[in-house]
Design a protein around this motif. Sequence first.
Motif, PDB file in Angstrom:
ATOM      1  N   GLU A 235     -23.399 -10.492   2.388  1.00 12.23           N
ATOM      2  CA  GLU A 235     -23.462  -9.947   3.746  1.00 12.23           C
ATOM      3  C   GLU A 235     -22.440  -8.834   3.884  1.00 12.23           C
ATOM      4  N   SER A 236     -22.896  -7.640   4.162  1.00 14.53           N
ATOM      5  CA  SER A 236     -21.985  -6.515   4.341  1.00 14.53           C
ATOM      6  C   SER A 236     -21.091  -6.757   5.545  1.00 14.53           C
ATOM      7  N   GLN A 237     -19.839  -6.324   5.437  1.00 11.31           N
ATOM      8  CA  GLN A 237     -18.847  -6.593   6.467  1.00 11.31           C
ATOM      9  C   GLN A 237     -18.755  -5.409   7.424  1.00 11.31           C
ATOM     10  N   TRP A 238     -19.343  -5.562   8.618  1.00  9.76           N
ATOM     11  CA  TRP A 238     -19.366  -4.467   9.589  1.00  9.76           C
ATOM     12  C   TRP A 238     -18.668  -4.811  10.890  1.00  9.76           C
ATOM     13  N   ASP A 239     -18.118  -6.021  11.002  1.00  2.00           N
ATOM     14  CA  ASP A 239     -17.514  -6.429  12.270  1.00  2.00           C
ATOM     15  C   ASP A 239     -16.042  -6.031  12.326  1.00  2.00           C
ATOM     16  N   LYS A 240     -15.775  -4.757  12.121  1.00  2.00           N
ATOM     17  CA  LYS A 240     -14.409  -4.245  12.138  1.00  2.00           C
ATOM     18  C   LYS A 240     -14.340  -3.115  13.153  1.00  2.00           C
ATOM     19  N   ASN A 241     -13.660  -3.337  14.246  1.00  2.00           N
ATOM     20  CA  ASN A 241     -13.543  -2.310  15.270  1.00  2.00           C
ATOM     21  C   ASN A 241     -12.387  -1.368  14.957  1.00  2.00           C
ATOM     22  N   VAL A 242     -12.321  -0.302  15.699  1.00  2.00           N
ATOM     23  CA  VAL A 242     -11.401   0.779  15.391  1.00  2.00           C
ATOM     24  C   VAL A 242      -9.975   0.441  15.831  1.00  2.00           C
ATOM     25  N   LEU A 243      -8.987   0.987  15.123  1.00  2.00           N
ATOM     26  CA  LEU A 243      -7.603   0.995  15.588  1.00  2.00           C
ATOM     27  C   LEU A 243      -7.375   2.281  16.376  1.00  2.00           C
ATOM     28  N   CYS A 244      -6.605   2.183  17.443  1.00  2.00           N
ATOM     29  CA  CYS A 244      -6.423   3.333  18.327  1.00  2.00           C
ATOM     30  C   CYS A 244      -4.966   3.463  18.729  1.00  2.00           C
ATOM     31  N   GLY A 245      -4.460   4.675  18.665  1.00  2.00           N
ATOM     32  CA  GLY A 245      -3.108   4.964  19.104  1.00  2.00           C
ATOM     33  C   GLY A 245      -3.038   6.352  19.715  1.00  2.00           C
ATOM     34  N   GLU A 246      -1.811   6.835  19.907  1.00  2.00           N
ATOM     35  CA  GLU A 246      -1.608   8.126  20.551  1.00  2.00           C
ATOM     36  C   GLU A 246      -0.538   8.899  19.801  1.00  2.00           C
ATOM     37  N   PHE A 247      -0.754  10.210  19.651  1.00  2.00           N
ATOM     38  CA  PHE A 247       0.241  11.077  19.021  1.00  2.00           C
ATOM     39  C   PHE A 247       0.170  12.454  19.653  1.00  2.00           C
ATOM     40  N   ASN A 248       1.264  12.903  20.204  1.00  2.00           N
ATOM     41  CA  ASN A 248       1.355  14.247  20.757  1.00  2.00           C
ATOM     42  C   ASN A 248       0.228  14.528  21.750  1.00  2.00           C
ATOM     43  N   ASP A 249       0.010  13.578  22.668  1.00  2.00           N
ATOM     44  CA  ASP A 249      -1.019  13.697  23.709  1.00  2.00           C
ATOM     45  C   ASP A 249      -2.435  13.704  23.151  1.00  2.00           C
ATOM     46  N   HIS A 250      -2.607  13.221  21.943  1.00  2.00           N
ATOM     47  CA  HIS A 250      -3.925  13.095  21.344  1.00  2.00           C
ATOM     48  C   HIS A 250      -4.206  11.617  21.059  1.00  2.00           C
ATOM     49  N   THR A 251      -5.490  11.255  21.045  1.00  2.00           N
ATOM     50  CA  THR A 251      -5.904   9.899  20.699  1.00  2.00           C
ATOM     51  C   THR A 251      -6.213   9.843  19.212  1.00  2.00           C
ATOM     52  N   VAL A 252      -5.644   8.848  18.547  1.00  2.00           N
ATOM     53  CA  VAL A 252      -5.821   8.671  17.109  1.00  2.00           C
ATOM     54  C   VAL A 252      -6.707   7.461  16.862  1.00  2.00           C
ATOM     55  N   LEU A 253      -7.859   7.664  16.231  1.00  2.00           N
ATOM     56  CA  LEU A 253      -8.766   6.588  15.847  1.00  2.00           C
ATOM     57  C   LEU A 253      -8.744   6.475  14.332  1.00  2.00           C
ATOM     58  N   SER A 254      -8.396   5.288  13.835  1.00  2.00           N
ATOM     59  CA  SER A 254      -8.285   5.160  12.390  1.00  2.00           C
ATOM     60  C   SER A 254      -8.815   3.818  11.922  1.00  2.00           C
ATOM     61  N   ALA A 255      -8.859   3.657  10.611  1.00  2.00           N
ATOM     62  CA  ALA A 255      -9.572   2.541   9.993  1.00  2.00           C
ATOM     63  C   ALA A 255      -8.806   1.227  10.112  1.00  2.00           C
ATOM     64  N   PRO A 256      -9.495   0.144  10.498  1.00  2.00           N
ATOM     65  CA  PRO A 256      -8.863  -1.165  10.637  1.00  2.00           C
ATOM     66  C   PRO A 256      -8.587  -1.803   9.281  1.00  2.00           C
ATOM     67  N   PRO A 257      -7.808  -2.878   9.260  1.00  2.00           N
ATOM     68  CA  PRO A 257      -7.568  -3.569   7.995  1.00  2.00           C
ATOM     69  C   PRO A 257      -8.871  -4.138   7.438  1.00  2.00           C
ATOM     70  N   PRO A 258      -8.993  -4.175   6.093  1.00  2.00           N
ATOM     71  CA  PRO A 258      -7.933  -3.974   5.099  1.00  2.00           C
ATOM     72  C   PRO A 258      -7.721  -2.528   4.671  1.00  2.00           C
TER      73      PRO A 258
END
Length: 471
Positions: free
Chosen positions: A135-158
């Motif tokens: 079963e392919s693993q697709w239940d990983k939502n995004v990590l979100c933060g902020e840098f210099n008034d911008h929104t950063v969306l990046s890859a969750p663990p692992p």
Amino acid sequence: SDDDFNLLSTGIPGTVDGLLEALERHGNLSRAEVLQPAIDIANEGFPVYLTLAEFIEGNETKLTRFQETADTYWSDGEPLKPGEILRLPEMGDLITEIRDNGRSAFYEGQNAEALVEVLNENGNPIGIEDVENYESQWDKNVLCGEFNDHTVLSAPPPQTGMQIIHTLNLLDQQDLSGKGLPTRSADSFDIIASALRAGMADRSEYISDPKWTHVPATGMISAEYAQHRSELVGNREAPDSVAYGNPAEFNQAGTPEECDRYELYTGEEEWAVRYESASEPVENDDSDSGETTHISVVDADGNAVTLSTTLSPVFGSGAWVNGYLLNTSGYNFEHMADVEEWEGNHPYRVRASTISPTIILDENEQVRLVIGAPGGGRIPTAIIQNINYMLEYDLEPMEAVRMPRIFPSVNSPEVQIERGFDAQVLHETREMGYDIQTLSPGYARMYLIGRHNDQWIGVADPRHEGSPKGW
């Protein structure tokens, strides 16, 4: 659509499933329309470019171990040369089967049997039911933060998005542009190097498969944890090593308001008190062993995709099945041997990875930057520096990519650098305790699309081969 605006693919198994799922969601493209170009390229072939020719020539042992790879890449005992045509008709046949029959063409039938046969012949105990039931693993939502008034969306663990966001949080507390570029300012060099070391220390300790062990991602990407760890940054004194912290204490911290519209990764609250002390991390940077592929895409409506996938070392294991090569990422599990299993863990364990596909949005929630890279352990540190140069120093994308990079160590004051740093900066940072070294052969390669002065600019890192394309 807006629902797919922040789609990130993180190099996990199941690319076939991901493609078919995306087609099903959008409904405006058939499998045939999407897959036919790949079938054509596999059957008709493409000219070997210089770097690929170098890889083929430099991997004779691996590519001649299996007869199919020898016939394809080392025909008549000679490696394919630049400009010669590489054809993969078996892969073309397999993709045709997927086009006609969907995922079952890969996970069942002839391909599954061939995959199991190759692995069994070489000591892997996998069975046909393991492939068919995967079963392919697709239940990983995004990590979100902020840098210099911008929104950063990046890859969750692992994957390594938590290192990206945490380190950017550390840098966001500093007035880097006011101090000058690190190539000309020892203070900026010290801030960047020390922030990278702190992020690497936590990455080395905590990034793993969250279905098997505690991964305190929410705490690690919080502004509160960055404030707690800020004492490690910019002290003009390089310690011999940097200990990892305890981000689990900050798991209940909130995320920036800009993150509210996204489906966020929140999978670790039950583990909030597991880690009680901090000590020296085990450093495993995989700096010279990886060969990954990355693509960044933006369409006319501003939808964005950042996708990384990897075989680990060049040509993976060299094992051939129906035109494709098997990876060798299983060796990474030996670095996770001490992880305690917990009741209810998932049957499939995913290796930790430095892959870090990332999307940056501006204050109007429009894409500003789509970025990712090959490069083993150097991927996240290079991505962080490029984001910093574009958003903090306002360099245009190619200028940011060309900036000389810093690659520090967690358990040593050694810092590897590329050419371009002022000699006085090197002298001052050595006086701070950094052990300045020339860059080893390993390096990350940026493939990004950035918006600058209302124009899209695609950049393929000049350190390697790749190219920007526009239609």
